[in-house]
Design a protein around this motif. Structure first.
Motif, short mmCIF file in Angstrom:
data_model
loop_
_atom_site.label_atom_id
_atom_site.label_comp_id
_atom_site.label_asym_id
_atom_site.label_seq_id
_atom_site.Cartn_x
_atom_site.Cartn_y
_atom_site.Cartn_z
N PHE A 171 0.81 -1.22 0.00
CA PHE A 171 0.00 0.00 0.00
C PHE A 171 0.85 1.27 0.00
CE2 PHE A 171 -4.60 -1.14 1.14
CZ PHE A 171 -4.53 -2.30 0.38
N PHE A 172 2.09 1.17 0.44
CA PHE A 172 3.00 2.31 0.34
C PHE A 172 3.23 2.67 -1.12
CE2 PHE A 172 7.38 3.84 -0.25
CZ PHE A 172 7.34 5.00 0.52
N VAL A 173 3.42 1.66 -1.92
CA VAL A 173 3.66 1.86 -3.35
C VAL A 173 2.39 2.31 -4.06
CG1 VAL A 173 4.27 0.71 -5.52
CG2 VAL A 173 5.57 0.23 -3.44
N ASN A 174 1.26 1.70 -3.69
CA ASN A 174 0.01 1.93 -4.42
C ASN A 174 -0.86 3.03 -3.83
OD1 ASN A 174 0.25 -0.22 -6.49
ND2 ASN A 174 0.30 -1.54 -4.70
N LYS A 175 -0.40 3.62 -2.71
CA LYS A 175 -1.08 4.76 -2.09
C LYS A 175 -2.55 4.46 -1.75
CE LYS A 175 2.01 8.10 -4.30
NZ LYS A 175 2.96 7.98 -3.21
N LEU A 176 -2.78 3.27 -1.23
CA LEU A 176 -4.09 2.91 -0.71
C LEU A 176 -4.05 2.94 0.82
CD1 LEU A 176 -4.79 -0.05 -3.16
CD2 LEU A 176 -5.90 2.19 -3.19
N LYS A 177 -5.21 2.83 1.46
CA LYS A 177 -5.29 2.95 2.91
C LYS A 177 -5.56 1.59 3.55
CE LYS A 177 -7.12 7.71 2.84
NZ LYS A 177 -7.26 7.87 1.38
#
Length: 342
Positions: free
Chosen positions: A176-182
């Motif tokens: 999620f760091f890479v894909n900017k999800l929560k």
């Protein structure tokens, strides 16, 4: 909002799905469950009554998962939770708990969906948890003041199950760091309540109540075989409630890890659980004693809820006595489920 609950026909997943369906307006909830676990068909019937669709898919099968409809949020309840299966069927535990998480994260990325991940208190070091008792008297285990928070050591052995849950946590953070999800990660201890088809090493509270109702044998296993080991217990309704609050506040609170449990007020030893079961069922049964236990077993765990309380102004609503009473009433009302406790 469209929500997918993996392990949706399990104990936690089914109760959570039905709870959220009642609480959230204009929500569409779906379940993903392979229906392999005992009791999953019983829970599927409950989902059908609530008009919740189950997709019968193994979480290891990404080819089928990626063809599912688009979801806004995934609540990942799917896991092989019994610690002892880690020794007997390590491939099954690894694939369900870690490969399964990876597949769900790929689906989240495809849908641009956020995730609430149900992790476990078993990510914590067995050595350090045993050390708490080593410096105390197990006979006085309920008087121990130590509560486990999110900073408790995770750097030594925790069982293969514990490893897969901790590795899944790390995988979520990286992905999620890479894909900017929560994301939100919840580390739960012992969850109990109606529609839990418990075993000796997973779901012991309903097992204890059911065996007392039916006058069947039980055993205290490990740590001297006296029933002094302690866990704190949280009601499934309280679990569902905090996840509901997390959904409501997802735009404000995310990318956090929380310990969530019954806390000191809901801490109970097996010996005390026996006494409470005798009182509510009016039955006294023979309790065996086995001194030794698995290398993965722990004598003590009580949750520190300070962080989750600070973020959500939340605390467990149901006492250990209410938990036992709810399980008892469910078992008395639903005689057909007793076969799962034999």
């Amino acid at each position: 909002m469209k929500i997918l609950i993996t392990g949706g026909c399990g104990f936690v997943g089914s109760n959570l799905a039905i709870y959220l369906k009642k609480k959230i307006k204009n929500v569409k909830i779906s379940s993903l469950d392979s229906l392999l676990r005992e009791g999953s068909l019983e829970n599927k019937k409950r989902l059908i009554k609530s008009k919740i669709k189950n997709y019968k898919i193994n979480i290891e099968n990404y080819k089928k998962i990626k063809l599912l409809p688009k979801f806004d949020l995934v609540i990942d309840c799917c896991a092989e939770p019994a610690i002892e299966i880690s020794k007997k069927e390590p491939d099954r535990v690894f694939n369900t708990n870690l490969v399964g998480t990876f597949n769900i994260l790929k689906k989240c990325d495809k849908d641009r969906a956020n995730i609430i991940f149900l992790s476990s208190s078993r990510v914590y070091s067995i050595y350090n948890l045993r050390k708490i008792i080593k410096n105390s008297n197990l006979k006085k285990s309920l008087k121990i003041k130590k509560k486990i928070d999110e900073k408790f050591p995770t750097d030594s052995a925790s069982s293969l199950y514990g490893f897969t849950k901790f590795a899944s946590e790390k995988l979520i953070k990286e992905f999620f760091f890479v894909n900017k999800l929560k994301f939100i990660i919840n580390r739960f201890g012992v969850i109990a309540g109606p529609w839990q088809f418990g075993k000796q090493d997973q779901g012991f509270v309903p097992l204890w109540v059911a065996r007392h109702i039916n006058k069947m044998k039980l055993s205290y296993i490990g740590f001297g075989g006296k029933g002094n080991q302690v866990r704190d217990v949280i009601h499934i309704d309280d679990v569902s409630n905090i996840i509901y609050l997390q959904i409501l506040k997802f735009k404000e609170i995310y990318n956090e890890t929380f310990n969530i449990g019954g806390g000191p007020l809901n801490a109970i030893s097996l010996k005390n659980l026996t006494a409470k079961c005798e009182k509510i069922t009016k039955h006294k049964i023979k309790i065996g004693s086995i001194s030794k236990t698995s290398n993965f077993d722990i004598p003590y765990y009580v949750t520190n809820n300070s962080k989750i309380k600070k973020f959500y102004k939340w605390k467990p609503g149901k006492s250990i006595d209410q938990i036992i009473k709810d399980i008892y009433n469910w078992l008395i009302k639903n005689k057909m489920v007793h076969k799962y406790f034999k």
